[in-house]
Design a protein around this motif. Structure first.
Motif, PDB file in Angstrom:
ATOM      1  N   LEU A 114      10.441  -8.533  -9.324  1.00  0.00           N
ATOM      2  CA  LEU A 114       8.976  -8.517  -9.269  1.00  0.00           C
ATOM      3  C   LEU A 114       8.478  -8.794  -7.849  1.00  0.00           C
ATOM      4  O   LEU A 114       7.525  -8.155  -7.383  1.00  0.00           O
ATOM      5  N   ALA A 115       9.124  -9.746  -7.176  1.00  0.00           N
ATOM      6  CA  ALA A 115       8.739 -10.053  -5.794  1.00  0.00           C
ATOM      7  C   ALA A 115       8.981  -8.852  -4.886  1.00  0.00           C
ATOM      8  O   ALA A 115       8.152  -8.540  -4.012  1.00  0.00           O
ATOM      9  N   LEU A 116      10.106  -8.178  -5.077  1.00  0.00           N
ATOM     10  CA  LEU A 116      10.385  -6.993  -4.264  1.00  0.00           C
ATOM     11  C   LEU A 116       9.391  -5.877  -4.553  1.00  0.00           C
ATOM     12  O   LEU A 116       8.926  -5.198  -3.626  1.00  0.00           O
ATOM     13  N   ALA A 117       9.051  -5.678  -5.820  1.00  0.00           N
ATOM     14  CA  ALA A 117       8.046  -4.659  -6.168  1.00  0.00           C
ATOM     15  C   ALA A 117       6.700  -5.009  -5.531  1.00  0.00           C
ATOM     16  O   ALA A 117       6.018  -4.136  -4.972  1.00  0.00           O
ATOM     17  N   GLY A 118       6.319  -6.273  -5.604  1.00  0.00           N
ATOM     18  CA  GLY A 118       5.067  -6.708  -4.978  1.00  0.00           C
ATOM     19  C   GLY A 118       5.092  -6.519  -3.477  1.00  0.00           C
ATOM     20  O   GLY A 118       4.087  -6.114  -2.878  1.00  0.00           O
ATOM     21  N   SER A 119       6.231  -6.778  -2.865  1.00  0.00           N
ATOM     22  CA  SER A 119       6.325  -6.616  -1.411  1.00  0.00           C
ATOM     23  C   SER A 119       6.207  -5.146  -1.008  1.00  0.00           C
ATOM     24  O   SER A 119       5.660  -4.828   0.053  1.00  0.00           O
ATOM     25  N   LEU A 120       6.711  -4.261  -1.848  1.00  0.00           N
ATOM     26  CA  LEU A 120       6.553  -2.832  -1.563  1.00  0.00           C
ATOM     27  C   LEU A 120       5.084  -2.422  -1.639  1.00  0.00           C
ATOM     28  O   LEU A 120       4.611  -1.615  -0.823  1.00  0.00           O
ATOM     29  N   MET A 134       0.282  -0.481   0.590  1.00  0.00           N
ATOM     30  CA  MET A 134      -1.165  -0.479   0.377  1.00  0.00           C
ATOM     31  C   MET A 134      -1.911  -1.544   1.185  1.00  0.00           C
ATOM     32  O   MET A 134      -2.949  -1.252   1.775  1.00  0.00           O
ATOM     33  N   ILE A 135      -1.407  -2.753   1.189  1.00  0.00           N
ATOM     34  CA  ILE A 135      -2.149  -3.862   1.797  1.00  0.00           C
ATOM     35  C   ILE A 135      -2.109  -3.804   3.325  1.00  0.00           C
ATOM     36  O   ILE A 135      -3.152  -3.948   3.984  1.00  0.00           O
ATOM     37  N   LEU A 136      -0.924  -3.603   3.899  1.00  0.00           N
ATOM     38  CA  LEU A 136      -0.845  -3.589   5.363  1.00  0.00           C
ATOM     39  C   LEU A 136      -1.680  -2.458   5.986  1.00  0.00           C
ATOM     40  O   LEU A 136      -2.379  -2.710   6.978  1.00  0.00           O
ATOM     41  N   PRO A 137      -1.668  -1.242   5.428  1.00  0.00           N
ATOM     42  CA  PRO A 137      -2.585  -0.224   5.979  1.00  0.00           C
ATOM     43  C   PRO A 137      -4.061  -0.617   5.831  1.00  0.00           C
ATOM     44  O   PRO A 137      -4.875  -0.333   6.716  1.00  0.00           O
ATOM     45  N   ALA A 138      -4.397  -1.299   4.732  1.00  0.00           N
ATOM     46  CA  ALA A 138      -5.786  -1.747   4.551  1.00  0.00           C
ATOM     47  C   ALA A 138      -6.147  -2.813   5.583  1.00  0.00           C
ATOM     48  O   ALA A 138      -7.258  -2.809   6.126  1.00  0.00           O
ATOM     49  N   ILE A 143      -2.049  -4.520  16.425  1.00  0.00           N
ATOM     50  CA  ILE A 143      -0.612  -4.225  16.377  1.00  0.00           C
ATOM     51  C   ILE A 143       0.184  -5.506  16.131  1.00  0.00           C
ATOM     52  O   ILE A 143       1.068  -5.540  15.267  1.00  0.00           O
ATOM     53  N   VAL A 144      -0.151  -6.559  16.856  1.00  0.00           N
ATOM     54  CA  VAL A 144       0.601  -7.813  16.727  1.00  0.00           C
ATOM     55  C   VAL A 144       0.405  -8.428  15.348  1.00  0.00           C
ATOM     56  O   VAL A 144       1.378  -8.827  14.695  1.00  0.00           O
ATOM     57  N   LEU A 145      -0.824  -8.491  14.870  1.00  0.00           N
ATOM     58  CA  LEU A 145      -1.081  -9.109  13.568  1.00  0.00           C
ATOM     59  C   LEU A 145      -0.416  -8.344  12.425  1.00  0.00           C
ATOM     60  O   LEU A 145       0.240  -8.940  11.562  1.00  0.00           O
ATOM     61  N   VAL A 146      -0.548  -7.041  12.430  1.00  0.00           N
ATOM     62  CA  VAL A 146       0.060  -6.236  11.358  1.00  0.00           C
ATOM     63  C   VAL A 146       1.588  -6.260  11.487  1.00  0.00           C
ATOM     64  O   VAL A 146       2.299  -6.308  10.481  1.00  0.00           O
ATOM     65  N   SER A 147       2.091  -6.280  12.698  1.00  0.00           N
ATOM     66  CA  SER A 147       3.545  -6.357  12.891  1.00  0.00           C
ATOM     67  C   SER A 147       4.103  -7.685  12.386  1.00  0.00           C
ATOM     68  O   SER A 147       5.170  -7.709  11.745  1.00  0.00           O
ATOM     69  N   ILE A 148       3.408  -8.779  12.660  1.00  0.00           N
ATOM     70  CA  ILE A 148       3.855 -10.083  12.162  1.00  0.00           C
ATOM     71  C   ILE A 148       3.870 -10.084  10.637  1.00  0.00           C
ATOM     72  O   ILE A 148       4.827 -10.548  10.014  1.00  0.00           O
ATOM     73  N   ALA A 149       2.830  -9.528  10.045  1.00  0.00           N
ATOM     74  CA  ALA A 149       2.781  -9.461   8.581  1.00  0.00           C
ATOM     75  C   ALA A 149       3.903  -8.587   8.032  1.00  0.00           C
ATOM     76  O   ALA A 149       4.578  -8.953   7.060  1.00  0.00           O
TER      77      ALA A 149
END
Length: 161
Positions: A15-21, A26-30, A44-50
């Protein structure tokens, strides 16, 4: 460890892996789009860290899955288990460094100092977890050594008999 416990842990990991996908797709592009008004290097830095944080969690989860499989098959007490444990330690340290980096990046900005302190505190907790896994690795090493000693004694006793 019982098979039910191992199965339950694997369900949680899946479930954690599915959520991470979902986060990656979806979340990181948003988040990238939401930071449109920020300077490019900051985005770039903030999204890369995430993204690296999510990746470290995924690697951690896969290694734990592999160790659980070894437990289920009764092969955890082998030196090859150290590969997974070493990767787990590395991913936790990487996550801690990412948290510290994020705190340092956000500190001079408009974010509340308490939020920066919470992120830095999360980095400290992660570093503590890494140290805990190092201790657990030492316990695994001792257990493997004792297993080898017991096997050697059994073999020698078998030869005597």
């Amino acid at each position: 460890m019982r098979n039910g416990t191992i199965l339950l842990l694997k369900v949680v990991i899946a479930l954690a892996l599915a959520g991470s996908l979902i986060v990656q797709v979806m979340i990181l592009p948003a988040v990238w789009r939401d930071l449109e008004s920020e300077v490019l290097w900051g985005r770039i830095v903030l999204v890369s860290i995430a993204a690296l944080g999510v990746l470290s969690m995924q690697v951690f989860a896969v290694c734990v899955w592999m160790l659980l499989t070894r437990v289920r098959h009764g092969s955890i007490f082998q030196t090859s288990s150290f590969r997974c444990v070493n990767v787990i330690i590395g991913t936790i340290v990487a996550a801690a460094l990412l948290a510290f980096s994020l705190a340092a990046l956000l500190a001079p900005g408009e974010i509340a100092p308490g939020a920066v302190a919470l992120i830095a505190g999360a980095g400290l907790v992660l570093a503590g977890f890494a140290l805990l896994v190092v201790v657990m690795k030492a316990l695994l090493r001792q257990a493997i050594e004792r297993e080898v000693e017991a096997r050697t004694l059994r073999d020698e006793l078998g030869e005597v008999i």
